[in-house]
Design a protein around this motif. Structure first.
Motif, PDB file in Angstrom:
ATOM      1  N   GLU A  50       6.350  22.391  20.088  1.00 40.99           N
ATOM      2  CA  GLU A  50       5.008  22.403  20.661  1.00 40.99           C
ATOM      3  C   GLU A  50       4.978  23.133  22.002  1.00 40.99           C
ATOM      4  O   GLU A  50       4.001  23.814  22.329  1.00 40.99           O
ATOM      5  CB  GLU A  50       4.507  20.966  20.830  1.00 40.99           C
ATOM      6  CG  GLU A  50       4.134  20.311  19.510  1.00 40.99           C
ATOM      7  CD  GLU A  50       3.748  18.849  19.664  1.00 40.99           C
ATOM      8  OE1 GLU A  50       2.925  18.380  18.874  1.00 40.99           O
ATOM      9  OE2 GLU A  50       4.279  18.191  20.586  1.00 40.99           O
ATOM     10  N   VAL A  53       5.018  26.840  21.260  1.00 39.38           N
ATOM     11  CA  VAL A  53       3.741  27.316  20.715  1.00 39.38           C
ATOM     12  C   VAL A  53       2.850  27.867  21.828  1.00 39.38           C
ATOM     13  O   VAL A  53       2.118  28.841  21.640  1.00 39.38           O
ATOM     14  CB  VAL A  53       3.023  26.168  19.965  1.00 39.38           C
ATOM     15  CG1 VAL A  53       1.580  26.550  19.645  1.00 39.38           C
ATOM     16  CG2 VAL A  53       3.768  25.842  18.681  1.00 39.38           C
ATOM     17  N   LYS A  54       2.948  27.267  23.020  1.00 39.37           N
ATOM     18  CA  LYS A  54       2.107  27.697  24.139  1.00 39.37           C
ATOM     19  C   LYS A  54       2.376  29.141  24.544  1.00 39.37           C
ATOM     20  O   LYS A  54       1.527  29.787  25.163  1.00 39.37           O
ATOM     21  CB  LYS A  54       2.333  26.772  25.338  1.00 39.37           C
ATOM     22  CG  LYS A  54       1.960  25.314  25.062  1.00 39.37           C
ATOM     23  CD  LYS A  54       2.355  24.416  26.218  1.00 39.37           C
ATOM     24  CE  LYS A  54       2.091  22.949  25.911  1.00 39.37           C
ATOM     25  NZ  LYS A  54       2.545  22.055  27.005  1.00 39.37           N
ATOM     26  N   LEU A  56       3.099  31.592  22.381  1.00 35.08           N
ATOM     27  CA  LEU A  56       2.801  32.513  21.283  1.00 35.08           C
ATOM     28  C   LEU A  56       1.431  33.151  21.471  1.00 35.08           C
ATOM     29  O   LEU A  56       0.620  32.709  22.287  1.00 35.08           O
ATOM     30  CB  LEU A  56       2.854  31.764  19.946  1.00 35.08           C
ATOM     31  CG  LEU A  56       4.194  31.115  19.572  1.00 35.08           C
ATOM     32  CD1 LEU A  56       4.071  30.373  18.251  1.00 35.08           C
ATOM     33  CD2 LEU A  56       5.308  32.145  19.498  1.00 35.08           C
ATOM     34  N   LYS A  61      -0.393  31.042  17.500  1.00 31.53           N
ATOM     35  CA  LYS A  61      -0.536  29.684  18.042  1.00 31.53           C
ATOM     36  C   LYS A  61      -1.279  28.788  17.048  1.00 31.53           C
ATOM     37  O   LYS A  61      -0.896  27.636  16.809  1.00 31.53           O
ATOM     38  CB  LYS A  61      -1.269  29.749  19.372  1.00 31.53           C
ATOM     39  CG  LYS A  61      -1.268  28.446  20.151  1.00 31.53           C
ATOM     40  CD  LYS A  61      -1.967  28.607  21.490  1.00 31.53           C
ATOM     41  CE  LYS A  61      -1.223  29.592  22.377  1.00 31.53           C
ATOM     42  NZ  LYS A  61      -1.834  29.689  23.723  1.00 31.53           N
ATOM     43  N   ASN A  65       0.554  25.618  15.240  1.00 32.63           N
ATOM     44  CA  ASN A  65       0.040  24.251  15.398  1.00 32.63           C
ATOM     45  C   ASN A  65      -0.291  23.627  14.041  1.00 32.63           C
ATOM     46  O   ASN A  65      -0.021  22.445  13.804  1.00 32.63           O
ATOM     47  CB  ASN A  65      -1.202  24.249  16.293  1.00 32.63           C
ATOM     48  CG  ASN A  65      -0.851  24.330  17.769  1.00 32.63           C
ATOM     49  OD1 ASN A  65       0.134  23.743  18.205  1.00 32.63           O
ATOM     50  ND2 ASN A  65      -1.632  25.073  18.542  1.00 32.63           N
TER      51      ASN A  65
END
Length: 620
Positions: A50, A53-54, A56, A61, A65
């Motif tokens: 997680e 992901v920030k 990407l 993203k 997610n």
């Protein structure tokens, strides 16, 4: 490069304009971050995933997610992007779509299988190894949960994973899948796990993981199944309870929680703990929402009621399990038919790709042949050019050598003439010196003697002037005799001759000449000393005539195989290039030729207004 390759790269470049990975970062950087994201998913570290992901891009993203939600079993609304992006789905989107179709209550095994297959193919094509590993793990988990998928489907994906495996995380995953496969009817895999060597290896690999790691629950579950197979029910129960406890709080391990609850019920049944078996069966039935799990629970209920001597209930659940099995078989047949169509389509794509590769290889072979011919032609032309150039250079070199021979011959003739001239000059000097000294000198000395004996008035100015002029004439003739006869003086040694010349010049008070020597002890060959003396004499004459100097230095340094001479003055200096253009050149040209005849070197360093330094090196 073929036209097809050129078209491919144009399409790739154009696609980056239509569907950029992000507003500012390069595609390769976006792929690298995506690979890091997949690496965390392989180790099931969803919290770290997680955080990644920030970093990407916007598109990545959303899919990342969605993928994390799907792994946790959470429902989500799948967001559809513009049609251009949909044409070329990336690995993240294919996986998130596949997982979305695998959420409980929305299962579509055909779409899941197709999505994982496409993700594997895409990641393989793009050489995204972490994405490929996770896609293979996803496919193997799907096959592990489907009873109707045989080993012929499972083993190829497992072998593919083994081919690209690297590191402890991959080894853990491969061993978990392998030990799970050995629980089936595969005799080859069973033989590999006799003696529990793999369990020992699993214990070593998983001992470093925290119990909260989702893979730890799977480890407890798979090893518990192995102990159950060998009828070590106590150890199997211990491990199965641990798997049940840890997976209960992990949504991504919901299937482990359901299966471990069912296995605990069966272990109680095997140990004849019917009340506990019934309790855990009831719990397992409440968790089950999939058709396959319903069948397991119904069959287990039939066995429990049979041992409880409740034959009606046993028959009821047996009949119900048979009906569920019929539904399950029907579903399996439909799924297998769909999967066969998918596999056929995949094989067709592979065949098309193979034909395309063959065509590309053929074009590449043609290109290689053409390039080879071009290279051979270029090498041949270069060789011919080199050969021609070599011949021309040889001809030029031969012409240059002939020219050098002619120049050397002319130079030798010039030096012979110069030697003859120097010898003639020396002979003439000796003759003139002898005549001045012996004849005119003696005559002048006699005249002076008679003049001194004449009894005249010494106070007569005319007489006094005549006497002074006679004295000067006598000294002049005597000096000229000594100067012209310096060659004879040089026979006494070079250094004494130069020192004598310096003293004579110093007596005029016109210039101060200093002679210095460093190691000039041994005599040299007489003709060499005489030649060196004449050179120094000529240089000193130039200083007196042209330099306007007040001081001059003559320095001799004797080395083992050469003599170094430096003649310096503090005069007005001169322009060397102008001196060379001058017809006279202050005699420097003649001096340089003499030194060349002696195989020495001659260097002139003159700065206008600061004097002149002349360096001479002559081998001895």
């Amino acid at each position: 490069m073929t036209r097809l390759d050129i078209l491919f790269w144009i399409c790739v470049s154009f696609s980056t304009v239509l569907w950029p990975q992000s507003s500012s970062e390069p595609i390769e950087l976006a792929k690298e971050r995506q690979e890091i994201f997949f690496e965390t998913l392989i180790s099931m570290n969803l919290s770290k995933a997680e955080d990644i992901v920030k970093t990407l891009s916007v598109t990545q993203k959303v899919h990342a997610n969605n993928l994390i939600r799907a792994i946790r079993g959470e429902d989500f609304s799948f967001e559809v992007f513009d049609s251009n992006y949909q044409k070329e789905k990336n690995v993240l989107q294919k996986l998130s779509e596949a997982y979305a179709n695998n959420i409980e209550g929305k299962e579509n095994t055909v779409k899941v299988f197709q999505g994982f297959s496409e993700a594997i193919s895409k990641a393989d094509t793009l050489n995204q190894f972490n994405a490929l590993k996770f896609s293979l793990i996803s496919m193997l988990n799907l096959l592990r949960k489907q009873a109707f998928f045989g080993d012929e489907k499972f083993i190829p994906y497992l072998n593919h994973y083994k081919e690209i495996a690297s590191g402890a995380n991959d080894e853990r995953q491969i061993l978990l899948f392998s030990i799970g496969l050995s629980s089936n009817e595969n005799e080859e895999m069973k033989s590999k796990f006799q003696g529990f060597e793999v369990i020992d290896k699993l214990d070593e690999l998983f001992s470093v993981l925290d119990d909260t790691n989702p893979l730890k629950a799977r480890y407890f579950f798979e090893t518990a199944v192995q102990y159950k197979l060998v009828k070590d029910f106590e150890q199997a129960m211990y491990l199965m309870r641990r798997a049940n406890f840890h997976s209960q709080k992990q949504p991504m391990n919901r299937d482990i929680y359901e299966s471990s609850t069912w296995h605990i019920a069966t272990l109680h049944l095997l140990n004849k703990n019917l009340d506990s078996a019934y309790f855990y069966w009831n719990k397992s039935a409440g968790l089950s929402k999939r058709l396959r799990n319903n069948w397991y629970n119904e069959r287990l209920a039939s066995w429990i009621h049979q041992d409880m001597r409740e034959m009606d209930s046993a028959y009821y659940y047996l009949d119900k399990s048979i009906r569920t099995e019929i539904k399950l078989d029907g579903k399996q047949q439909r799924v297998q038919s769909s999967l066969l169509a998918i596999e056929n389509q995949t094989e067709k794509l592979k065949l098309d790709k193979l034909q395309l590769d063959n065509r590309r290889k053929t074009n590449q072979n043609y290109l290689i042949i053409a390039l080879s011919l071009l290279v051979i032609g270029t090498i041949t032309a270069a060789f011919l050019q080199q050969n021609t150039t070599k011949k021309r250079k040889l001809a030029e070199q031969e012409a240059f050598i002939e020219q050098q021979k002619v120049e050397t011959l002319l130079k030798e003739q010039e030096l012979v003439s110069l030697d003859a001239m120097i010898a003639g000059q020396e002979k003439e000097r000796t003759k003139v010196a002898n005549e001045l000294h012996d004849d005119l000198g003696s005559l002048m000395a006699t005249v002076k003697l008679h003049f001194d004996n004449v009894k005249v008035d010494q106070k007569d100015p005319a007489m006094k002037n005549a006497q002074d002029l006679l004295e000067k004439a006598y000294q002049k003739i005597r000096g000229m005799a000594h100067a012209k006869n310096s060659g004879v003086m040089a026979k006494q040694g070079l250094l004494p001759a130069v020192q004598k010349m310096a003293r004579t010049i110093n007596e005029t008070n016109a210039i101060e000449i200093t002679v210095e020597d460093f190691g000039l002890v041994d005599r040299m060959e007489n003709s060499l000393e005489l030649t060196i003396f004449r050179i120094i004499q000529e240089l000193v004459a130039n200083i007196i005539k042209h330099a306007g100097a007040t001081k001059a230095t003559i320095q001799f340094t004797q080395h083992e195989d050469n003599i170094n001479i430096i003649v310096e003055d503090n005069g007005k200096g001169f322009d060397m290039s102008a001196a060379k253009r001058s017809s006279s050149g202050m005699g420097l040209g003649t001096i340089e030729k003499r030194i060349e005849h002696l195989e020495g070197s001659f260097t002139v360093d003159s700065i206008q207004g600061k004097g002149t330094s002349i360096l001479i090196d002559i081998p001895v």
